[in-house]
Scaffold this motif. Sequence first.
Motif, short mmCIF file in Angstrom:
data_model
loop_
_atom_site.label_atom_id
_atom_site.label_comp_id
_atom_site.label_asym_id
_atom_site.label_seq_id
_atom_site.Cartn_x
_atom_site.Cartn_y
_atom_site.Cartn_z
N PRO A 120 22.98 44.53 45.75
CA PRO A 120 22.10 43.35 45.69
C PRO A 120 22.75 42.14 46.35
N VAL A 121 21.93 41.14 46.65
CA VAL A 121 22.44 39.85 47.11
C VAL A 121 23.24 39.25 45.96
N THR A 122 24.44 38.73 46.26
CA THR A 122 25.32 38.23 45.20
C THR A 122 25.92 36.87 45.58
N ASP A 123 26.80 36.39 44.70
CA ASP A 123 27.56 35.18 45.03
C ASP A 123 28.67 35.55 46.01
N LEU A 124 29.52 34.59 46.36
CA LEU A 124 30.57 34.82 47.35
C LEU A 124 31.62 35.83 46.87
N ASN A 125 31.70 36.05 45.57
CA ASN A 125 32.67 37.00 45.02
C ASN A 125 32.09 38.41 44.86
N GLY A 126 30.87 38.60 45.30
CA GLY A 126 30.26 39.92 45.20
C GLY A 126 29.75 40.26 43.82
N LYS A 127 29.51 39.25 42.99
CA LYS A 127 29.06 39.49 41.62
C LYS A 127 27.64 38.96 41.40
N THR A 128 26.91 39.65 40.54
CA THR A 128 25.63 39.17 40.05
C THR A 128 25.86 38.48 38.72
N HIS A 129 25.34 37.27 38.56
CA HIS A 129 25.55 36.50 37.34
C HIS A 129 24.47 36.82 36.31
N VAL A 130 24.91 36.97 35.06
CA VAL A 130 24.02 37.29 33.94
C VAL A 130 24.26 36.26 32.85
N TYR A 131 23.18 35.66 32.35
CA TYR A 131 23.27 34.67 31.28
C TYR A 131 22.58 35.22 30.05
N VAL A 132 23.27 35.12 28.92
CA VAL A 132 22.74 35.67 27.66
C VAL A 132 22.53 34.53 26.68
N PHE A 133 21.29 34.31 26.30
CA PHE A 133 20.95 33.33 25.27
C PHE A 133 19.58 33.67 24.72
N SER A 170 16.31 33.96 24.89
CA SER A 170 15.31 33.88 25.93
C SER A 170 14.65 35.25 26.10
N LEU A 171 13.51 35.27 26.77
CA LEU A 171 12.95 36.54 27.21
C LEU A 171 13.81 37.07 28.35
N PRO A 172 13.89 38.38 28.52
CA PRO A 172 14.63 38.90 29.68
C PRO A 172 13.88 38.59 30.96
N LEU A 173 14.59 38.16 31.98
CA LEU A 173 13.97 37.87 33.26
C LEU A 173 15.02 37.86 34.36
N THR A 174 14.54 37.99 35.58
CA THR A 174 15.39 37.84 36.75
C THR A 174 14.79 36.74 37.60
N THR A 175 15.61 35.79 37.99
CA THR A 175 15.15 34.66 38.78
C THR A 175 16.10 34.46 39.95
N PHE A 176 16.05 33.31 40.59
CA PHE A 176 16.83 33.10 41.80
C PHE A 176 17.58 31.77 41.72
N ASP A 177 18.82 31.80 42.16
CA ASP A 177 19.65 30.60 42.25
C ASP A 177 20.09 30.46 43.71
N GLN A 178 19.97 29.27 44.28
CA GLN A 178 20.29 29.07 45.69
C GLN A 178 21.71 29.48 46.03
N ARG A 179 22.65 29.26 45.10
CA ARG A 179 24.05 29.55 45.39
C ARG A 179 24.47 30.96 45.01
N LYS A 180 23.77 31.56 44.05
CA LYS A 180 24.22 32.84 43.50
C LYS A 180 23.29 34.01 43.80
N GLY A 181 22.13 33.73 44.39
CA GLY A 181 21.17 34.80 44.63
C GLY A 181 20.43 35.14 43.35
N PRO A 182 19.97 36.39 43.21
CA PRO A 182 19.27 36.78 41.98
C PRO A 182 20.16 36.60 40.76
N VAL A 183 19.61 36.02 39.71
CA VAL A 183 20.32 35.77 38.46
C VAL A 183 19.54 36.43 37.33
#
Length: 199
Positions: free
Chosen positions: A73-86, A88-101
């Motif tokens: 997948p498209v990732t941040d500069l370190n080749g990682k996909t960021h995941v945030y847990v809080f 919320s409903l599960p979802l995938t969205t987009f961040d300009q700097r990190k790609g899909p989040v």
Amino acid sequence: MRLPIDIKDKPPTLRETSESEHFTMHYGLRNPLDGKGLGSDGVHSQRVIDTYLDALEKLYKTFTSQPWNRQPPVTDLNGKTHVYVFNSLPLTTFDQRKGPVIVLPSRNNEPTTKAESNRAASEAVHEATHAFNYRERPYRELTPKAWHWFDEGFAVLMEMIVAPHNPDYFRFLMDWIDSPHIPLDHPAGWYQAGMFVSY
């Protein structure tokens, strides 16, 4: 669920980080040994985080192996996909700097530990599928809108493939059986489309 919005910054209370080979997970604890907990925004156990990371890596391995042979997948500069847990409903969205989040819930309402783990694994696989699909169909383009139903159905299919002994996807079977008249591209039929895609 996928949303074409930006996440500017992670919630500032998510101070804990766990990493796997391809994912960076940001979260907080409900009741830490030291300091103030996050309440419902925090996870009750490291087991939840481990379940998420294990499912995410299984999906990654499945997608990048035969017969799928998908590009990472498209990732941040370190080749990682960021995941945030809080909370919320599960979802995938987009961040300009990190790609899909990916956003995953800090809790669910399943009545047993096993059911809780099954649902957590399914939600992680489902959302990571959207992160992979972003490379093929970026959210901000017009064409992907016609594929939205298929992306949801495909994500349910990947739940079945990556975790074949996990019955969590059964929750979609009743509507598939009871509502055969609903078009698959209608929002009420997106998840049931997983049954169609599996056929």
